[in-house]
Write a protein that holds these residues in place. Structure first.
Motif, mmCIF file in Angstrom:
data_model
loop_
_atom_site.group_PDB
_atom_site.id
_atom_site.type_symbol
_atom_site.label_atom_id
_atom_site.label_comp_id
_atom_site.label_asym_id
_atom_site.label_seq_id
_atom_site.Cartn_x
_atom_site.Cartn_y
_atom_site.Cartn_z
ATOM 1 N N LEU A 8 0.863 -1.183 0.000
ATOM 2 C CA LEU A 8 0.000 0.000 0.000
ATOM 3 C C LEU A 8 0.899 1.233 0.000
ATOM 4 N N LEU A 9 0.739 2.047 -1.023
ATOM 5 C CA LEU A 9 1.525 3.259 -1.202
ATOM 6 C C LEU A 9 0.558 4.439 -1.221
ATOM 7 N N ALA A 10 0.695 5.348 -0.261
ATOM 8 C CA ALA A 10 -0.282 6.431 -0.116
ATOM 9 C C ALA A 10 0.374 7.801 -0.207
ATOM 10 N N GLY A 11 -0.263 8.699 -0.944
ATOM 11 C CA GLY A 11 0.127 10.103 -0.989
ATOM 12 C C GLY A 11 -1.021 10.950 -0.483
ATOM 13 N N PHE A 12 -0.902 12.259 -0.690
ATOM 14 C CA PHE A 12 -1.906 13.186 -0.164
ATOM 15 C C PHE A 12 -2.441 14.103 -1.249
ATOM 16 N N GLU A 13 -3.658 14.561 -1.037
ATOM 17 C CA GLU A 13 -4.272 15.566 -1.903
ATOM 18 C C GLU A 13 -3.588 16.912 -1.694
ATOM 19 N N PRO A 14 -3.808 17.870 -2.601
ATOM 20 C CA PRO A 14 -3.251 19.217 -2.408
ATOM 21 C C PRO A 14 -3.809 19.867 -1.143
ATOM 22 N N PHE A 15 -3.022 20.792 -0.587
ATOM 23 C CA PHE A 15 -3.475 21.529 0.594
ATOM 24 C C PHE A 15 -2.886 22.934 0.568
ATOM 25 N N GLY A 16 -3.400 23.764 1.459
ATOM 26 C CA GLY A 16 -2.953 25.153 1.478
ATOM 27 C C GLY A 16 -3.316 25.829 0.164
ATOM 28 N N ARG A 39 2.202 -6.504 -5.725
ATOM 29 C CA ARG A 39 1.439 -5.538 -6.500
ATOM 30 C C ARG A 39 1.247 -4.265 -5.678
ATOM 31 N N VAL A 40 1.508 -3.133 -6.299
ATOM 32 C CA VAL A 40 1.351 -1.852 -5.619
ATOM 33 C C VAL A 40 -0.085 -1.346 -5.774
ATOM 34 N N GLU A 41 -0.691 -1.013 -4.651
ATOM 35 C CA GLU A 41 -1.999 -0.365 -4.634
ATOM 36 C C GLU A 41 -1.816 1.029 -4.055
ATOM 37 N N THR A 42 -2.298 2.045 -4.748
ATOM 38 C CA THR A 42 -2.108 3.421 -4.310
ATOM 39 C C THR A 42 -3.407 4.028 -3.794
ATOM 40 N N ARG A 43 -3.258 4.963 -2.889
ATOM 41 C CA ARG A 43 -4.390 5.713 -2.353
ATOM 42 C C ARG A 43 -3.980 7.165 -2.154
ATOM 43 N N CYS A 44 -4.940 8.075 -2.363
ATOM 44 C CA CYS A 44 -4.733 9.495 -2.103
ATOM 45 C C CYS A 44 -5.494 9.847 -0.822
ATOM 46 N N LEU A 45 -4.776 10.255 0.198
ATOM 47 C CA LEU A 45 -5.376 10.531 1.496
ATOM 48 C C LEU A 45 -5.771 12.002 1.612
ATOM 49 N N PRO A 46 -6.826 12.289 2.355
ATOM 50 C CA PRO A 46 -7.223 13.684 2.566
ATOM 51 C C PRO A 46 -6.283 14.384 3.541
ATOM 52 N N VAL A 47 -6.065 15.664 3.318
ATOM 53 C CA VAL A 47 -5.292 16.466 4.269
ATOM 54 C C VAL A 47 -6.297 17.056 5.261
ATOM 55 N N ALA A 48 -6.771 16.179 6.128
ATOM 56 C CA ALA A 48 -7.804 16.554 7.093
ATOM 57 C C ALA A 48 -7.663 15.650 8.310
#
Length: 217
Positions: A8-16, A39-48
């Motif tokens: 599991l590979l996670a990044g973040f949504e834009p912020f500021g 297998r790589v599964e990606t997720r975009c996490l909320p900046v909250a």
């Protein structure tokens, strides 16, 4: 048929005020990639603060990874920051994307003061530097949503045997650096390459290298 092990590979949504977030831009191209038989599964996490850990928990339950790597943005840092420690503190300098700005709050009420990365961060740094990529060991993941997610990930996985977790900060992309004059920039495709290297090393390395990586200040 046996299930293909997953990362599991996670990044973040834009912020500021930034229109993009290089952490997600670097993570997204690795969706579905095969690295070390995983297998790589990606997720975009909320900046909250209210929803980030819920989204992470849902992703962990859905993917059931053997390895978790979360990636955030640390504008102003020169290269990739391989984070050593997450602390049980939220102290937000700016409001999150839902307008919340907690001060001196715990990530987990009653949780331990800190968790350490379970990834071989020094071996990862060595591999990155061998490829000419700028990387260093960082002693702080901050006190914003990145640290909350890093700490929360370690806390959620503390009883899941065989699942390792860690956190990396990437610097500004050239596009964002153009709006933050004087700041270091790393192309997104280079950051993606660096993340792939880090995942390869993490899968291949059970014991980290014994190399200096401390800081004087």
């Amino acid at each position: 048929m046996s299930r293909v092990p997953r990362i599991l590979l996670a990044g973040f949504e834009p912020f500021g005020a930034d229109p993009t977030n290089p952490s997600w831009d670097a993570v997204a191209p690795l969706q579905g990639a095969c690295i070390g038989g995983h297998r790589v599964e990606t997720r975009c996490l909320p900046v909250a603060f209210e929803t980030a850990l819920t989204a992470l928990r849902q992703a962990l339950d859905a993917v059931r990874p053997r390895l978790l790597l979360c990636v955030g943005l640390a504008g102003g840092r020169e290269g990739l920051s391989l984070e050593r420690v997450a602390i049980n503190v939220i102290d937000a300098r700016i409001a999150d994307n839902l307008g919340a700005q907690p001060v001196d709050a715990p990530v987990v009420e009653g949780g331990p003061a800190a968790y350490f990365s379970r990834l071989p961060i020094k071996a990862m740094r060595a591999a990155l530097q061998a490829q000419g990529l700028p990387a260093h060991i960082s002693q702080t993941a901050g006190t914003y949503v990145c640290n909350q997610v890093f700490y929360g990930a370690c806390h959620l996985l503390r009883r899941r045997r065989g699942v390792r977790a860690g956190f990396i900060h990437v610097p500004y992309s050239p596009e964002l650096a153009a709006t933050h004059p004087g700041q270091f920039a790393l192309p997104v495709d280079v950051a993606t390459q660096a993340l792939r290297i880090c995942l390869e090393v993490a899968l291949d390395t059970s014991e980290d290298l014994v190399l200096a990586g401390g800081a004087e200040h």
